[in-house]
Design a protein around this motif. Sequence first.
Motif, mmCIF file in Angstrom:
data_model
loop_
_atom_site.group_PDB
_atom_site.id
_atom_site.type_symbol
_atom_site.label_atom_id
_atom_site.label_comp_id
_atom_site.label_asym_id
_atom_site.label_seq_id
_atom_site.Cartn_x
_atom_site.Cartn_y
_atom_site.Cartn_z
ATOM 1 N N HIS A 52 -6.691 -4.781 -10.515
ATOM 2 C CA HIS A 52 -7.792 -5.241 -9.665
ATOM 3 C C HIS A 52 -7.852 -4.349 -8.425
ATOM 4 O O HIS A 52 -6.816 -3.848 -7.990
ATOM 5 C CB HIS A 52 -7.505 -6.701 -9.278
ATOM 6 N N PRO A 53 -9.038 -4.167 -7.818
ATOM 7 C CA PRO A 53 -9.094 -3.329 -6.614
ATOM 8 C C PRO A 53 -8.212 -3.852 -5.483
ATOM 9 O O PRO A 53 -7.737 -3.076 -4.653
ATOM 10 C CB PRO A 53 -10.572 -3.328 -6.220
ATOM 11 N N ALA A 54 -7.945 -5.159 -5.471
ATOM 12 C CA ALA A 54 -7.061 -5.727 -4.447
ATOM 13 C C ALA A 54 -5.620 -5.233 -4.615
ATOM 14 O O ALA A 54 -4.829 -5.315 -3.679
ATOM 15 C CB ALA A 54 -7.101 -7.249 -4.496
ATOM 16 N N ASN A 55 -5.288 -4.688 -5.800
ATOM 17 C CA ASN A 55 -3.950 -4.144 -6.036
ATOM 18 C C ASN A 55 -3.790 -2.752 -5.424
ATOM 19 O O ASN A 55 -2.674 -2.252 -5.318
ATOM 20 C CB ASN A 55 -3.638 -4.051 -7.525
ATOM 21 N N CYS A 56 -4.914 -2.109 -5.039
ATOM 22 C CA CYS A 56 -4.852 -0.799 -4.406
ATOM 23 C C CYS A 56 -4.333 -0.983 -2.979
ATOM 24 O O CYS A 56 -4.568 -2.008 -2.346
ATOM 25 C CB CYS A 56 -6.235 -0.143 -4.392
ATOM 26 N N THR A 57 -3.617 0.013 -2.475
ATOM 27 C CA THR A 57 -2.981 -0.068 -1.160
ATOM 28 C C THR A 57 -3.854 0.622 -0.112
ATOM 29 O O THR A 57 -4.371 1.715 -0.352
ATOM 30 C CB THR A 57 -1.599 0.623 -1.211
#
Length: 79
Positions: A58-63
Amino acid sequence: RVSMATACLLCPPGFYCPEASGSPIICPRGYFCPTGSGIGIKHACPAGTYGGSVGLEHPANCTTCPIGENIAWFCCRNT
């Protein structure tokens, strides 16, 4: 509603499933692959973020990138 036959064909989260491939391929660094990513579709992490590990779902997993830093080739574009 998703039928059982359709559910069996969905690519698992964190992987993409090229049409000619018999098995899922783990999503590479710099990208995320939600459930059902297929035919080589993977999504780049949003601008100002990076995917430092494989298999993001998910894009929320990107830092979020550190301010003013360019960590690697997959990081911090368009910031």
